[in-house]
Design a protein around this motif. Structure first.
Motif, short mmCIF file in Angstrom:
data_model
loop_
_atom_site.label_atom_id
_atom_site.label_comp_id
_atom_site.label_asym_id
_atom_site.label_seq_id
_atom_site.Cartn_x
_atom_site.Cartn_y
_atom_site.Cartn_z
N LYS A 265 0.87 -1.17 0.00
CA LYS A 265 0.00 0.00 0.00
C LYS A 265 0.90 1.23 0.00
O LYS A 265 1.86 1.29 0.77
CB LYS A 265 -0.91 0.01 1.22
CG LYS A 265 -1.93 -1.09 1.21
CD LYS A 265 -2.87 -0.95 2.38
CE LYS A 265 -3.93 -2.04 2.32
NZ LYS A 265 -4.89 -1.90 3.40
N TYR A 266 0.60 2.16 -0.84
CA TYR A 266 1.42 3.36 -0.96
C TYR A 266 0.58 4.58 -0.62
O TYR A 266 -0.62 4.64 -0.93
CB TYR A 266 1.97 3.52 -2.38
CG TYR A 266 2.94 2.43 -2.76
CD1 TYR A 266 4.27 2.54 -2.42
CD2 TYR A 266 2.51 1.30 -3.45
CE1 TYR A 266 5.17 1.53 -2.77
CE2 TYR A 266 3.38 0.30 -3.80
CZ TYR A 266 4.72 0.41 -3.46
OH TYR A 266 5.60 -0.58 -3.79
N GLY A 267 1.21 5.52 0.00
CA GLY A 267 0.57 6.79 0.29
C GLY A 267 1.28 7.91 -0.44
O GLY A 267 2.42 7.75 -0.89
N MET A 268 0.61 9.02 -0.54
CA MET A 268 1.21 10.19 -1.19
C MET A 268 2.21 10.83 -0.23
O MET A 268 1.96 10.92 0.97
CB MET A 268 0.13 11.21 -1.56
CG MET A 268 -0.87 10.71 -2.58
SD MET A 268 -0.11 10.31 -4.16
CE MET A 268 0.35 11.92 -4.71
N LYS A 269 3.31 11.27 -0.77
CA LYS A 269 4.34 11.91 0.04
C LYS A 269 4.62 13.28 -0.54
O LYS A 269 4.96 13.42 -1.72
CB LYS A 269 5.63 11.07 0.04
CG LYS A 269 6.71 11.65 0.91
CD LYS A 269 7.94 10.76 0.90
CE LYS A 269 9.02 11.37 1.75
NZ LYS A 269 10.24 10.57 1.71
N GLU A 270 4.44 14.29 0.30
CA GLU A 270 4.71 15.66 -0.12
C GLU A 270 5.95 16.14 0.60
O GLU A 270 6.07 16.01 1.81
CB GLU A 270 3.53 16.56 0.24
CG GLU A 270 3.71 17.98 -0.24
CD GLU A 270 2.52 18.85 0.11
OE1 GLU A 270 2.75 20.01 0.45
OE2 GLU A 270 1.39 18.37 0.05
N THR A 271 6.90 16.66 -0.15
CA THR A 271 8.11 17.17 0.47
C THR A 271 8.33 18.62 0.07
O THR A 271 7.95 19.04 -1.03
CB THR A 271 9.36 16.35 0.07
OG1 THR A 271 9.52 16.43 -1.36
CG2 THR A 271 9.23 14.90 0.47
N LYS A 272 8.94 19.37 0.97
CA LYS A 272 9.32 20.74 0.67
C LYS A 272 10.83 20.76 0.49
O LYS A 272 11.55 20.15 1.28
CB LYS A 272 8.94 21.68 1.81
CG LYS A 272 7.47 21.90 1.96
CD LYS A 272 7.21 22.90 3.06
CE LYS A 272 5.75 23.17 3.24
NZ LYS A 272 5.49 24.14 4.29
N GLU A 273 11.28 21.44 -0.54
CA GLU A 273 12.70 21.55 -0.80
C GLU A 273 13.07 23.02 -0.87
O GLU A 273 12.45 23.78 -1.60
CB GLU A 273 13.06 20.85 -2.11
CG GLU A 273 14.54 20.82 -2.39
CD GLU A 273 14.86 20.03 -3.64
OE1 GLU A 273 15.12 20.68 -4.68
OE2 GLU A 273 14.83 18.80 -3.58
#
Length: 77
Positions: free
Chosen positions: A3-11
């Protein structure tokens, strides 16, 4: 099963010194030089009750600021 979830990253792309306005660039999220980042939540017994202030200073502006201190900051290392 996977199962995969969405990953949001700030750069970080760049940081601008709040004092002099100089831009410190970043490549792949890594800054080209170090900065002093300050975040302060003011307490109940201040005139800024619960306000959050945040700023960044380049190393030159940091050196200029601490040179004006009556008592220098403690340093280790």
């Amino acid at each position: 099963m996977r199962k995969y979830g969405m990953k949001e990253t700030k750069e970080i792309k760049k940081i601008i010194c709040n004092k002099c306005g100089r831009e410190i660039t970043a490549v792949n999220g890594l800054l080209s030089e170090d900065v002093l980042s300050v975040e302060k939540r003011w307490g109940y017994f201040s005139r800024k009750d619960n306000r959050v202030d945040r700023f960044d200073l380049c190393e030159d502006c940091y050196d200029e600021m601490v040179a004006a201190f009556l008592l220098p900051p403690e340093s280790r290392g």
